[in-house]
Design a protein around this motif. Structure first.
Motif, mmCIF file in Angstrom:
data_model
loop_
_atom_site.group_PDB
_atom_site.id
_atom_site.type_symbol
_atom_site.label_atom_id
_atom_site.label_comp_id
_atom_site.label_asym_id
_atom_site.label_seq_id
_atom_site.Cartn_x
_atom_site.Cartn_y
_atom_site.Cartn_z
ATOM 1 N N SER A 77 -5.400 13.204 1.266
ATOM 2 C CA SER A 77 -4.703 11.915 1.275
ATOM 3 C C SER A 77 -5.383 10.965 0.310
ATOM 4 N N SER A 78 -4.597 10.097 -0.274
ATOM 5 C CA SER A 78 -5.154 9.025 -1.095
ATOM 6 C C SER A 78 -4.374 7.748 -0.815
ATOM 7 N N VAL A 79 -5.050 6.626 -0.959
ATOM 8 C CA VAL A 79 -4.468 5.316 -0.669
ATOM 9 C C VAL A 79 -4.484 4.496 -1.948
ATOM 10 N N TRP A 80 -3.340 3.860 -2.255
ATOM 11 C CA TRP A 80 -3.169 3.136 -3.505
ATOM 12 C C TRP A 80 -2.601 1.742 -3.254
ATOM 13 N N GLU A 81 -3.070 0.794 -4.041
ATOM 14 C CA GLU A 81 -2.566 -0.581 -3.987
ATOM 15 C C GLU A 81 -1.593 -0.809 -5.145
ATOM 16 N N PHE A 82 -0.391 -1.238 -4.822
ATOM 17 C CA PHE A 82 0.605 -1.527 -5.852
ATOM 18 C C PHE A 82 0.196 -2.760 -6.643
ATOM 19 N N MET A 83 0.306 -2.649 -7.997
ATOM 20 C CA MET A 83 -0.071 -3.743 -8.891
ATOM 21 C C MET A 83 1.199 -4.302 -9.539
ATOM 22 N N PRO A 84 1.858 -5.256 -8.896
ATOM 23 C CA PRO A 84 3.127 -5.761 -9.446
ATOM 24 C C PRO A 84 2.979 -6.424 -10.807
ATOM 25 N N GLU A 85 1.815 -7.032 -11.064
ATOM 26 C CA GLU A 85 1.602 -7.727 -12.333
ATOM 27 C C GLU A 85 1.475 -6.761 -13.508
ATOM 28 N N LEU A 86 1.264 -5.476 -13.220
ATOM 29 C CA LEU A 86 1.170 -4.465 -14.272
ATOM 30 C C LEU A 86 2.437 -3.620 -14.375
ATOM 31 N N SER A 87 3.378 -3.860 -13.500
ATOM 32 C CA SER A 87 4.557 -3.004 -13.353
ATOM 33 C C SER A 87 5.828 -3.724 -13.781
ATOM 34 N N THR A 88 6.842 -2.930 -14.110
ATOM 35 C CA THR A 88 8.152 -3.518 -14.421
ATOM 36 C C THR A 88 9.080 -3.501 -13.211
ATOM 37 N N THR A 89 8.747 -2.677 -12.215
ATOM 38 C CA THR A 89 9.670 -2.484 -11.091
ATOM 39 C C THR A 89 9.998 -3.749 -10.291
ATOM 40 N N PRO A 90 9.106 -4.753 -10.208
ATOM 41 C CA PRO A 90 9.536 -5.965 -9.494
ATOM 42 C C PRO A 90 10.815 -6.570 -10.074
ATOM 43 N N GLU A 91 11.060 -6.355 -11.387
ATOM 44 C CA GLU A 91 12.284 -6.855 -12.021
ATOM 45 C C GLU A 91 13.359 -5.779 -12.118
ATOM 46 N N THR A 92 12.963 -4.549 -12.493
ATOM 47 C CA THR A 92 13.972 -3.526 -12.799
ATOM 48 C C THR A 92 14.460 -2.773 -11.570
ATOM 49 N N TRP A 93 13.574 -2.560 -10.598
ATOM 50 C CA TRP A 93 13.910 -1.720 -9.441
ATOM 51 C C TRP A 93 14.557 -2.525 -8.319
ATOM 52 N N SER A 94 14.067 -3.736 -8.146
ATOM 53 C CA SER A 94 14.527 -4.552 -7.012
ATOM 54 C C SER A 94 16.002 -4.908 -7.100
ATOM 55 N N ILE A 145 0.830 -1.197 0.000
ATOM 56 C CA ILE A 145 0.000 0.000 0.000
ATOM 57 C C ILE A 145 0.874 1.260 0.000
ATOM 58 N N MET A 146 0.474 2.235 -0.801
ATOM 59 C CA MET A 146 1.122 3.543 -0.813
ATOM 60 C C MET A 146 0.099 4.594 -0.400
ATOM 61 N N VAL A 147 0.451 5.394 0.607
ATOM 62 C CA VAL A 147 -0.381 6.513 1.038
ATOM 63 C C VAL A 147 0.281 7.795 0.550
ATOM 64 N N VAL A 148 -0.470 8.604 -0.203
ATOM 65 C CA VAL A 148 0.037 9.871 -0.720
ATOM 66 C C VAL A 148 -0.646 11.007 0.036
ATOM 67 N N ASN A 149 0.148 11.770 0.768
ATOM 68 C CA ASN A 149 -0.359 12.937 1.479
ATOM 69 C C ASN A 149 0.090 14.185 0.730
ATOM 70 N N GLU A 150 -0.879 14.933 0.222
ATOM 71 C CA GLU A 150 -0.545 16.163 -0.503
ATOM 72 C C GLU A 150 -0.582 17.346 0.453
ATOM 73 N N ILE A 151 0.519 18.076 0.496
ATOM 74 C CA ILE A 151 0.696 19.202 1.413
ATOM 75 C C ILE A 151 1.092 20.421 0.603
ATOM 76 N N GLU A 152 0.610 21.566 1.005
ATOM 77 C CA GLU A 152 0.973 22.814 0.333
ATOM 78 C C GLU A 152 1.686 23.713 1.334
ATOM 79 N N THR A 153 2.832 24.246 0.938
ATOM 80 C CA THR A 153 3.590 25.079 1.858
ATOM 81 C C THR A 153 4.176 26.296 1.159
ATOM 82 N N GLU A 154 4.208 27.393 1.892
ATOM 83 C CA GLU A 154 4.854 28.617 1.408
ATOM 84 C C GLU A 154 6.347 28.605 1.705
#
Length: 256
Positions: A120-137, A20-29
């Motif tokens: 905030s938004s919550v996202w589920e990583f989809m390894p079967e749709l991604s290349t990162t399990p092979e390229t990033w790891s 799971i990835m949680v994205v918190n969007e913050i705005e700052t001056e």
């Protein structure tokens, strides 16, 4: 209320073991003030709860005042447990803060004046749709830290078209592999709070310049393939579309 929402997500989700990835969007001056405050707070949390790696990363959105504060969890269950643990240890965390070197005078008031939480938004990583399990790891920590750039695409999919969208991405990745194309792409599916987006596509590279340069090279190779042209033809009949694109640049020193 937020704890209740996340607890309901646990009860209704079928992807309890998905990353799971949680994205918190913050705005700052004031990015400088934000950096000071978040470093103090995250240091206190990690010290109090004895966390070595909080799996937390920070990205700036160039041309805006936005900060994207990302936190990764092994599952929805792990996400809720982590939040509960912080809530249950608030007093200890505050005691740790008081024992640390004091913040610059006026830093807290300045933070309250110039920084605001957007969403905030919550996202589920989809390894079967991604290349990162092979390229990033296979990359070392130092090699990963060189990959500063993220090209973010939000994708809207029409009702009952998730399967078609996912199948198309699988075919595209398989073709790229056949053509000898290798790059970092991670796809996430919306769990909560993503507005109109059903998927997030994250392309990773060392810089914006390198991203577009490498994209041109990939396109040249693909366009020599009849299979690629057939996949492009499928897009003209597709039931999904990119609804927005953003650039995120990693703030390396705000990794926790």
């Amino acid at each position: 209320m937020k704890k209740l929402i996340f607890t309901l997500l646990i009860a209704t989700s079928t992807g309890l073991n998905a990353q799971i990835m949680v994205v918190n969007e913050i705005e700052t001056e004031s990015p400088e003030n934000f950096s000071t405050m978040v470093t103090q707070w995250m240091t206190a949390i990690k010290t109090t709860l004895e966390i070595e790696d909080a799996k937390t990363y920070t990205f700036a959105e160039p041309g805006t005042k936005k900060i994207q504060f990302l936190q990764f969890h092994e599952s929805l269950t792990d996400m809720v447990a982590s939040r509960n643990r912080q809530d249950e240890n608030q007093e200890k965390i505050c005691n740790t803060l008081q024992s640390m070197d004091p913040l610059p005078e006026g830093a807290i008031d300045a933070f309250n004046d110039v920084t605001s939480f957007r969403e905030s938004s919550v996202w589920e990583f989809m390894p079967e749709l991604s290349t990162t399990p092979e390229t990033w790891s296979v990359l070392s920590r130092a090699e990963k830290d060189e990959q500063f750039y993220r090209r973010i695409q939000y994708v809207n999919v029409k009702m009952n078209a998730d399967g078609a969208y996912e199948d198309w991405n699988k075919k595209m990745n398989a073709l790229d592999k056949k053509l000898g194309i290798s790059y970092h792409i991670a796809i996430f599916k919306s769990v909560f709070g993503a507005k109109d987006a059903d998927y997030m596509v994250m392309c990773i590279d060392t810089s914006q310049f390198d991203y577009f340069s490498n994209w041109e090279k990939r396109t040249e190779i693909r366009e020599q393939s009849a299979e690629y042209k057939a996949l492009v033809d499928e897009l003209s009949l597709s039931q999904w579309s990119i609804i927005s694109e953003f650039t995120w640049n990693r703030v390396l020193e705000l990794t926790f």
